[in-house]
Motif scaffolding. Structure first.
Motif, mmCIF file in Angstrom:
data_model
loop_
_atom_site.group_PDB
_atom_site.id
_atom_site.type_symbol
_atom_site.label_atom_id
_atom_site.label_comp_id
_atom_site.label_asym_id
_atom_site.label_seq_id
_atom_site.Cartn_x
_atom_site.Cartn_y
_atom_site.Cartn_z
ATOM 1 N N UNK A 153 -47.064 71.212 30.767
ATOM 2 C CA UNK A 153 -46.953 70.108 31.719
ATOM 3 C C UNK A 153 -45.416 69.804 31.934
ATOM 4 N N UNK A 154 -44.883 69.997 30.897
ATOM 5 C CA UNK A 154 -43.228 69.793 31.028
ATOM 6 C C UNK A 154 -42.517 71.137 30.839
ATOM 7 N N UNK A 198 -36.837 68.288 44.310
ATOM 8 C CA UNK A 198 -36.385 68.321 42.844
ATOM 9 C C UNK A 198 -37.647 67.522 41.938
ATOM 10 N N UNK A 199 -37.990 67.817 41.039
ATOM 11 C CA UNK A 199 -38.756 67.078 40.136
ATOM 12 C C UNK A 199 -37.942 66.943 38.774
ATOM 13 N N UNK A 200 -37.798 65.478 38.502
ATOM 14 C CA UNK A 200 -36.845 65.035 37.365
ATOM 15 C C UNK A 200 -37.568 65.273 36.034
ATOM 16 N N UNK A 201 -36.845 65.946 35.114
ATOM 17 C CA UNK A 201 -37.329 66.159 33.886
ATOM 18 C C UNK A 201 -36.109 66.216 32.779
ATOM 19 N N UNK A 253 -45.896 63.430 32.651
ATOM 20 C CA UNK A 253 -45.421 64.604 33.472
ATOM 21 C C UNK A 253 -44.041 64.359 34.269
ATOM 22 N N UNK A 254 -43.532 65.438 34.441
ATOM 23 C CA UNK A 254 -42.560 65.520 35.302
ATOM 24 C C UNK A 254 -42.597 64.848 36.617
ATOM 25 N N UNK A 255 -41.806 63.900 37.022
ATOM 26 C CA UNK A 255 -41.820 63.099 38.172
ATOM 27 C C UNK A 255 -41.201 63.588 39.581
ATOM 28 N N UNK A 256 -42.336 63.960 40.478
ATOM 29 C CA UNK A 256 -41.731 64.180 41.823
ATOM 30 C C UNK A 256 -40.644 63.439 42.512
#
Lengths: 467, 455
Positions: free
Chosen positions: A176-177, A275-278, B448-451
């Motif tokens: 998931x991450x 972009x997916x923020x992680x 989870x990673x946020x779009x």
């Protein structure tokens, strides 16, 4: 040549070897004297087309140097056949083929494999379900019997389905991450909305719990058939023995697969940066654009072109510019991804968040520069020289030869392809490269998918189609 | 070009060309300058795997300089007095070769895979960089950034990898296996050109190296080539016996928890301090069998109990790393299903281990484990690069070619009593580091990673 088996060029110092050894469990092993005792008799010198009495075809390289047999099979039609609302069916079904079949429940089936050290596993990719068998030649009988049961009569018992489903869900939660996996999934979702290629091959946390035994059985029934089956065998088995065995293994399958037609598609979202923020220190990125399908007459020149861009582990333009000169990344690569219904060029890298924008700009610029200015004569000659010289490295083990023979069948390149392939590469001229670069230049925009906390993207995304 | 073309075009067919069918014998000898040579013939394809192994790894680093062995490995691609930066790699590429290198706790190795007629060429280049490396800050500094990116990719971006790193450090309180091969971030940042050259001059010398050539070659021909290339490299340092600070017998069990918002799937893992093959052969081979019985796939005990019978885990396994100079690790791990508490999973795992230590394996499962291990030894012969790695790693960790050859016979002799005995002696709490990877405290699962769309 098959880019699907190409090294993706993660460059120097891979996993510390201790990791590899630990993973394999077998840290020590040996050359035992179990080679055939019979005199030299590896009489076969060519790939043989073996056709069973029942009409099932396999390609065979008969080699008795080692007492083992490697077999690779493919059923065309993989994850792209999943129901639209249930991604993950093909993947789950493939994982269950060796978890109970015929009269054997999962435990009995796995015991049979373990008793003889037979290795049999199945995997789904977008366009096929692949099976891989490895056995000592003395156990070829039981090994073929297990292959037969797995493809012709998988059971999908409730216990096994639940257990493998739980394993699949754990894998999904684990990633998931994971930045690189998420970047790749996000790229596909953005590039292929409303198309099977946009859905996650392994399914999702939402879809996998909804998959029923009926879904799995239906997938197996429609997909595991004779007319979409390709087979490659290498090792210590004579053609006279393989022929009848093919009927034994696969003769009971339906004559025709019932595949759902999958439309051809071109990637969407080109020119944008997703972009997916992680919260991680390093941004993973996947990029890609329009490439060529395997049956395109320009595929070979395109393959050579990509080699110069990011296909070569230590001498590609991306390696030199992104890694060597600027220290932006450990790994940077590109490759052609010729899917059945879309031709793509894909790549990836990972850099610290602070330099993500700079890296996106650099990759775009290098891509466009190669397409616009082309390579020098010398650069092209070096690339061809590598691709020609390294071809033999794909054929130094039974398992690798079997994989190559299978891919050549899938790509429909002809049984003489291995003899022709290097001539095709040698024949590529600078004009060919310019022509194919011109085709890429018709739409050179790339879609980037980033996961992390990237900085410096202002102006880099912005829907520009500059590529 | 025509010669290359011919060699490659015949590649596939050559696999099947008529050859003597007996398994080729492994040959070994030592050059006058002390460099060891091992040749593993495999005539099925006209290619060779050429490797040079140095008996030096991250466990040979000085305190404060963690990562220097691996950093030097990267810098070895930066050119020599005779062959400036990039030339070696360019030649390898032009001849259609593949190359790479890797660093471990006990060794550092470099390899090329090429058509057999190019063996001498790569031997010449590799011999040259054994002592001829030239480094400038212009190449050293960007490469240090590459290593830092490598560390971010492998470790800093992944909570699971961070926990593994911490577990390794917790296991080794005195022995240098406790620091990561890639190095601690703060120490990598301080490494420089002088550190790399000092390490290079101390450890890169023919008497500290092993040449392994596997593939379509004859031992006598390799010997002649080796004398012509490596044989001309003078010793430049004496090697000492590799004695590291010994890890004392552990007395207290250690438990680690890493809770992080990025963890989507919890996991339980445990490693025990155990002997390596080099030091305790009989125990080591029994531990190989034990790892199979306990965790070798879905017929093994952990999987059958935790995953199939009790439904507590989504997966479970075991591993043992026997190839090591000093005391090494035996590991078990399990992935809990949702709503299964870690304590419950761990108690079930403990019970599986305790039962095996009390009763030993059943006859059928012992047989299965041994069959698998012996078959793996035969499967390994199918791949020359795999064989080259096996022999190189064995020799670089103080064992011999004969050890490798005899290993399957040793496996066959392992008894149920032997397996029970090593389980009882080594799989005990005081030898264990147990690690739990958990979602952030107070959260059921990771966000989870946020779009976050940017056109």
């Amino acid at each position: 040549m098959s880019t699907r088996h190409q090294d993706r060029g993660t460059a120097v110092s891979p996993a510390p070897a201790r990791k590899l050894l630990a993973a394999g469990l077998i840290a020590m092993t040996a050359l035992v004297s179990l080679a055939p005792t019979s005199p030299a008799q590896s009489e076969t010198t060519r790939i043989q087309r073996v056709v069973s009495p029942g009409g099932i075809e396999a390609w065979l390289v008969h080699d008795t140097t080692l007492p083992l047999v490697a077999m690779e099979v493919a059923f065309l039609g993989g994850g792209a056949q999943d129901p639209a609302d249930k991604p993950g069916v093909a993947s789950l079904a493939a994982s269950l083929l060796d978890e109970g079949a015929g009269d054997l429940d999962a435990r009995a089936f796995q015991d049979k494999m373990a008793e003889k050290a037979i290795e049999l596993r199945f995997d789904a990719s977008r366009d096929m379900v692949g099976g891989s068998l490895r056995t000592l030649s003395e156990n070829v009988g039981p090994a073929f019997e297990l292959m037969k049961l797995a493809v012709a009569s998988p059971r999908f018992d409730d216990e096994a389905v639940e257990r493998i489903r739980q394993g699949q869900l754990a894998n999904l939660r684990r990633r998931v991450n994971d930045p690189s996996t998420q970047a790749s999934l996000a790229w596909s979702a953005k590039a292929f909305p409303n198309h099977p290629y946009g859905r996650p091959l392994a399914g999702s946390l939402e879809s996998v719990p909804t998959i029923t035994r009926g879904d799995l059985a239906a997938f197996a029934k429609k997909t595991l058939a004779r007319d979409n089956l390709k087979i490659a065998v290498v090792g210590d088995i004579a053609p006279e023995k393989l022929g009848p065995a093919l009927d034994e293994m696969f003769g009971a399958l339906p004559a025709k697969a019932e595949l759902t037609p999958v439309p051809d598609v071109t990637p969407q979202g080109l020119g944008t940066v997703e972009v997916k923020t992680l919260d991680v220190p390093q941004t993973s990125m996947v990029f890609g654009g329009i490439g060529l399908k395997r049956n395109d007459p320009d595929f070979i020149p395109a393959f050579v072109l990509n080699h110069m861009l990011g296909g070569s582990a230590f001498s590609s333009r991306l390696f030199k510019e992104v890694r060597e000169k600027r220290g932006l990344a450990y790994s940077v690569y590109s490759h052609l991804a010729p899917l059945d219904h879309a031709g793509l060029i894909l790549g990836g890298t990972a850099t610290k968040n602070e330099r993500a924008g700079e890296t996106v700009d650099l990759i775009r610029a290098e891509y466009l520069k190669l397409l616009t200015e082309g390579p020098s004569e010398e650069e092209l000659a070096d690339a061809k020289s590598y691709l020609i010289g390294s071809f033999a490295l794909r054929f130094d083990s039974s398992a690798k030869v079997a994989s190559q023979l299978l891919q050549i069948q899938i790509d429909d390149l002809g049984i003489d392809y291995i003899d022709r392939r290097n001539e095709l590469v040698a024949a590529v001229t600078l004009d060919d490269i310019k022509r194919v670069a011109g085709r890429f230049r018709e739409n050179p925009a790339l879609l980037f998918s980033l996961v992390g906390k990237p900085e410096g993207l202002a102006g880099a995304g912005n829907g520009s189609s500059g590529g | 070009m025509p010669a290359l073309l011919l060699a490659a075009a015949t590649g596939a067919a050559a696999l099947a060309a008529p050859r003597p069918s007996e398994a080729a014998e492994v040959a070994q000898y030592t050059l006058d300058n002390g460099m060891q040579v091992v040749v593993v013939p495999d005539h099925r394809a006209p290619v060779v795997t050429h490797m040079v192994w140095y008996r030096v790894g991250s466990a040979d680093e000085q305190p404060g300089k963690s990562g220097i062995a691996h950093f030097l490995e990267h810098l070895m691609f930066k050119g020599t007095a005779s062959h400036p930066a990039g030339e070696f790699s360019q030649v390898v590429s032009q001849i259609g070769g593949q190359e790479n290198a890797f660093t471990s706790t006990d060794y550092t190795a470099y390899f090329q895979r090429v058509a057999k007629e190019h063996l001498k060429t790569v031997m010449g280049f590799e011999a040259d960089r054994m002592t001829g490396l030239v480094l400038t800050d212009e190449v050293v500094l960007p490469e240090r950034d590459v290593v830092l990116e490598e560390r971010r990719m492998r470790t800093d971006n992944d909570p699971g990898a961070q926990l593994s790193e911490a577990a390794q450090a917790a296991m080794y309180t005195n022995h240098p296996y406790g620091h990561p091969i890639i190095g601690w971030e703060d120490e990598i940042k301080q490494l420089n050109r002088e550190d790399a050259l000092a390490f290079y001059k101390r450890f890169y010398t023919p008497n500290n190296a092993i040449l392994v050539v596997a593939g379509d070659v004859e031992p006598e021909a390799v010997k002649a080539l080796a004398e012509e290339t490596y044989g001309k490299v003078a010793r430049r340092a004496e090697t000492a016996e590799r004695v590291r600070p010994k890890e004392p017998t552990p007395r207290a069990e250690r438990r680690l928890v890493l809770a992080d918002a990025r963890v989507g799937q919890p996991s339980l893992s445990r490693a025990y301090l155990v002997p390596a093959y080099r030091n305790e052969k009989k125990d080591s081979v029994a531990l190989d069998v034990l790892a199979q019985v306990l965790g070798g796939g879905s017929t093994a005990r952990l999987y059958r109990e935790l995953v199939v019978a009790q439904g507590l885990a989504a997966g479970a396994g075991a591993w043992y790393q026997s190839t090591s100079l000093d005391d090494t690790r035996f590991g078990v791990s399990a992935t809990p299903r949702p709503d299964v508490a870690m304590d419950k999973l761990e108690a079930a795992m403990d019970a599986v281990i305790a039962k095996l230590a009390a009763d030993g394996p059943e006859a059928a499962e012992l047989e299965r484990a041994k069959t698998r291990l012996v078959a793996e030894a035969i499967y390994a012969q199918d791949n020359q690069a795999t064989l080259a790695r096996i022999y190189g790693a064995a020799l670089a960790t103080g064992t011999t070619v004969d050890d490798v050859k005899n290993w399957p016979d040793e496996v066959k002799q392992v008894t149920a009593e032997d397996v029970k005995d090593v389980a009882r002696r080594y799989l005990v709490p005081s030898r264990a580091v147990t690690s739990q990877l958990l979602p952030a405290r107070g959260e059921a699962a990771a966000a989870p990673a946020t779009p976050d769309k940017r056109s």
